[in-house]
Structures are given as C-alpha cells and as structure tokens.
Design an enzyme around this catalytic site. Structure first.
Site, short mmCIF file in Angstrom:
data_model
loop_
_atom_site.label_atom_id
_atom_site.label_comp_id
_atom_site.label_asym_id
_atom_site.label_seq_id
_atom_site.Cartn_x
_atom_site.Cartn_y
_atom_site.Cartn_z
N GLU A 57 0.81 -1.22 0.00
CA GLU A 57 0.00 0.00 0.00
C GLU A 57 0.84 1.26 0.00
O GLU A 57 0.79 2.04 0.95
CB GLU A 57 -0.83 0.05 1.29
CG GLU A 57 -2.10 -0.70 1.24
CD GLU A 57 -2.79 -0.72 2.60
OE1 GLU A 57 -3.87 -1.28 2.67
OE2 GLU A 57 -2.25 -0.18 3.59
N CYS B 131 1.35 34.77 8.52
CA CYS B 131 1.80 35.62 9.62
C CYS B 131 1.96 34.77 10.85
O CYS B 131 1.12 34.78 11.76
CB CYS B 131 0.81 36.75 9.85
SG CYS B 131 0.94 37.97 8.57
#
Ligand SMILES: *Cc1c(COP(=O)(O)O)cnc(C)c1O
Length: 439
Positions: free
Chosen positions: A268, A350
């Site tokens: 997987e 920010c």
C-alpha cells in the site's frame, strides 16, 4: 549551514515560467511520467502468489491521479469512510478499495461494505461493530505487530507507543470476537509507519506471517502496508522495492510449503508512488535581511506559498529541495545570479512557524538553504511535494486560496486538474446572525 544546492526535478526553467503564466503561482505540478514509472516499479514488487498494489490515496487524493492509477491496474487504500466514498464517486470499482481507518463511521461504513469495499478492523471495537453489522462476513484485521518505524515519531504507527491497529497481544480477543459473530478473517494487515527502516519492515513481514499462521487457513491475503522511504533531497536514497521484497517473497513461498496456504501479497504505498512526482511552483515575494548591526542576522527568502500548501517542514522538520529560478535572462546569465546565497526560506503566513527550511527533524529550528541569489519576482520551486502536501496543509489559514493542481503529460502539455479556490468557497458555509441577536 547551507552549502548544498539542489536542482530542478522534472520541470525546466522555461516550463516553470509557463506554469506561472498559464495558472499563476503557487501551483502544484504533477508529472505523469514519474507517476507511471513509480507505479510500474510497485507493480513489479516481488511476490510468490500474486500481488495487489493499493495506492494509499491520502497521500494525494486528486481524482485525476486516482483515475490515472486506476487505469494502470492499481487498487486503493482509504483512510476514512469519506476517502472511500470519494473514490467510489469517481467511479472506482468498490471491490478495489480497502478501508483501514481510525474512525469507522457507523453511517458510512455499512453502505461501503454493501457496495463491496473491504474493511480491515483496526481495533477490537471496530471488529465488534463489523461483526454486529455483518454477522458471518469476511473481514481483515490490521494488527500492531509490536514494532514500528517511521521517519519520525509522528509518522511511526507501530509498537507499544502507537494506537494504530490491534495490539498483537490481543490476538486471543480477536479470535473470540470473530468467533462470536461467525466472521472469517481473510486478511492480515500491518502498516508500521511512513519512511520506515527497510530492516524493520522485513522483520514485521515475518511477524505478520506468524499472525497468518496462527489464524489458520481462512487467511488468504497478507497486506504489508506502505511506508517505503523516498529520498527527497538529492543526497537521500529511496527504498529499493526489489531488494526489500525478495526475502519476503521467499518467506511467503516457504509459508506455502509449510501450511499449504498460498497467500496473495498486497502492498500500500502512498509516498513511494507520488512524493517525487510533484513540484510546487511559486514566486519569491521578498528578500529581507536582519544582518545590519548584528552577528545573529539572517537573510530571508519569502515565498508566496507556505504552510497553507506544504505543512511537512513545519510539522516534522522535513526537508524539501528549494530551487530559485531567476526570471530575467540577463540576470540568469550574470555571475551575480549564479552566486550561491544562503537563505532561511519562509512561507507567507503571519506566523513564525511557517518555516520552509527547518533544521532536519527540528521544525522549530531555523536552518539555511543554498540557492541562486534571488530577487522578488523570481520563481522558486519546492520539489518532492507530491505526497502529503496538497492533501495535508493548513488550508484556508490567513484566508489564502488553495492552489491549483496541474498534471504534466508525457508530451509536455499541462492539464488543469484542480482550479484555484475562491474566497466565496472559503466562506460559503458561514452563517451571519445579527450581532444584536448574539450579545
Ligand atoms: C498512510 C498509509 C499508507 C501509506 O503510507 P506511505 O508512507 O505514504 O507509503 C499505507 N497504508 C496505511 C494503512 C496508511 O495509513
């Protein structure tokens, strides 16, 4: 710090400019050729009695990429009922989807099973839940085999410090619960972490075979998960699937000799298939310095992307190549543009945590990266962003839009596979009661 300069992966400087001109920045670009080559490598994984390769779709769930892998014969691993539903809605055959989830949603999973989606019970309570809904049914068990390995503590999902899968010490309880509901356990599943150590992975394969043997002949499939480590920086190496797979193939063959059961192997991979097939094209917004009158100063490169698009550096301290592509030809060809400069590269949010060049595995520590000297307006490419970037980012923070996604085909043509999101989409679910009604 710094000192090591990376190169572009699959885009040329002129293609980088073409992406900006056609789609704007930041923009993810995926390379179909790389996706195909990795898929072919995975499909050649050594096996004794057949192989299913499942793409772990959480790594990059864009529908165009899923359809591409579907067309190549890959099947799918879903990490939530929502993910499984997403694949079903694309038209992927439900029997090609396997669900291993931390949250087995009541309302979602029963419909999925009725469609043909396979479920691996990842806890005893999930096994109970499955047994109550589908008495006499066929089920898989995700075990925590007692060992784990990942690139860091956050991506290690095996061993006593991990909540993933059913602890191997609960083996008897698994057998009891399955018997109570007449369930046939047909799959044993283990996945021990992303970026796992190949040696540990091989030891876990042996432990998993031991679990198959204890469960007996109802088990016909062994799923060894993903986690195959990929080199993102040029000095890192990727897992050689042939090398790790061969001893496991021999073990599975020996198992058949011993028990008479020929186990089909499943793997997987998420990262392995997509990590190095993605680039994020962005623009240098600003170059600032804190060097004047101090010895502790730094030169900073600010990009028009950040944790809203690639969170791995802030989350894990992961390293991604960053390449500055000077945009004007004059400067590209002058000695100054070719000079190497060391920058701390930061994102557009920010927040000081929006750091694109942390020290390795230390998301809070500033490090520097060597690139061509940059000026605002230059292009920059963050490489190896195919896995867990677009899929796993601080979406919508600072109200930045989600970037578009583009697929580069083998003829060099760019296909838009996701548009840039709009401010309307960001706020579409908000409701605005009158402030007077709230105070
Ligand atoms: C995340 C995950 C994978 C894929 O991991 P990679 O490190 O991306 O290869 C495979 N299986 C399961 C169950 C997962 O949760």
């Amino acid at each position: 710090m710094g000192g090591h300069r990376e190169e572009l992966r699959f885009l040329s400087p002129s293609q980088t400019a073409a992406v900006r001109d056609e789609f704007g920045t930041p923009c993810y670009v995926y390379d179909a050729k790389s996706l195909r080559l990795r898929a072919e490598e995975a499909l050649a994984f050594p096996n004794a009695f057949g192989l299913t390769v499942r793409y772990a779709m959480k790594a990059c769930p864009n529908g165009a990429i899923l359809k591409l892998f579907d067309s190549m014969g890959l099947e799918f691993d879903a990490s939530s009922t929502h993910e499984a539903q997403r694949a079903v809605r694309l038209g992927i055959e439900p029997s090609k989807i396997s669900l291993s989830t931390q949250q087995l949603d009541d309302d979602g999973f029963k419909d999925l099973v009725k469609l043909g989606v396979e479920v691996n019970a990842c806890s005893l309570s999930q096994l109970e839940k499955f047994g109550k809904a589908f008495p006499g049914g066929r089920v898989g068990i995700r075990f925590n085999p007692g060992l784990g390995s990942g690139g860091n503590e956050k991506t290690n999902v095996g061993g006593p410090g991990s909540s993933f899968g059913i602890w191997h010490g609960e083996f008897d309880a698994v057998v009891d619960v399955a018997a109570q509901h007449g369930l046939a356990i047909e799959r044993v599943h283990t996945h021990i972490g992303s970026g796992s150590d190949p040696e540990v992975w091989q030891r876990v394969a042996k432990l998993s075979l031991g679990l198959c043997e204890r469960l007996g002949p109802s088990v016909s499939k062994l799923n060894l998960g993903g986690g195959y480590k990929v080199g993102r920086m040029s000095y890192e190496t990727s897992t050689d699937l042939q090398r790790i797979g061969e001893p496991v193939r021999d073990e599975v063959a020996a198992f058949a000799e011993r028990t008479g059961t020929r186990l089909r192997l499943e793997i997987e991979p998420g990262t392995f298939l997509v990590a190095n097939a993605g680039s994020l094209v962005c623009t240098v917004q600003d170059v600032v310095s804190t060097r004047r009158n101090t010895d502790a100063g730094r030169d900073f490169l600010k990009l028009d992307c950040g944790m809203t698009d690639i969170l791995r550096p802030s989350l894990y301290g992961s390293q991604h190549p960053i390449v500055v592509v000077p945009t004007d030809d004059d400067r590209r060809n002058t000695a100054a543009a070719r000079d190497d400069t060391d920058y701390v590269v930061v994102g557009h949010c920010c927040e000081s945590g929006d750091l694109l060049t942390p020290a390795p595995d230390q998301p809070d520590v500033l490090a520097e990266r060597t690139t061509a000297r940059a000026t605002p307006g230059d292009l920059a490419v963050i490489e190896s962003v195919g896995a867990y970037c677009s899929a796993m980012a601080a979406k919508g923070y600072n109200s930045f839009p989600e970037p578009p996604e583009v697929l580069l085909n083998s003829d060099g043509h760019f296909h838009l596979i996701r548009r840039r999101s709009t401010l309307d989409q960001l706020t579409q679910n908000e409701l605005l009661p009158e402030p007077a009604a709230l105070l």
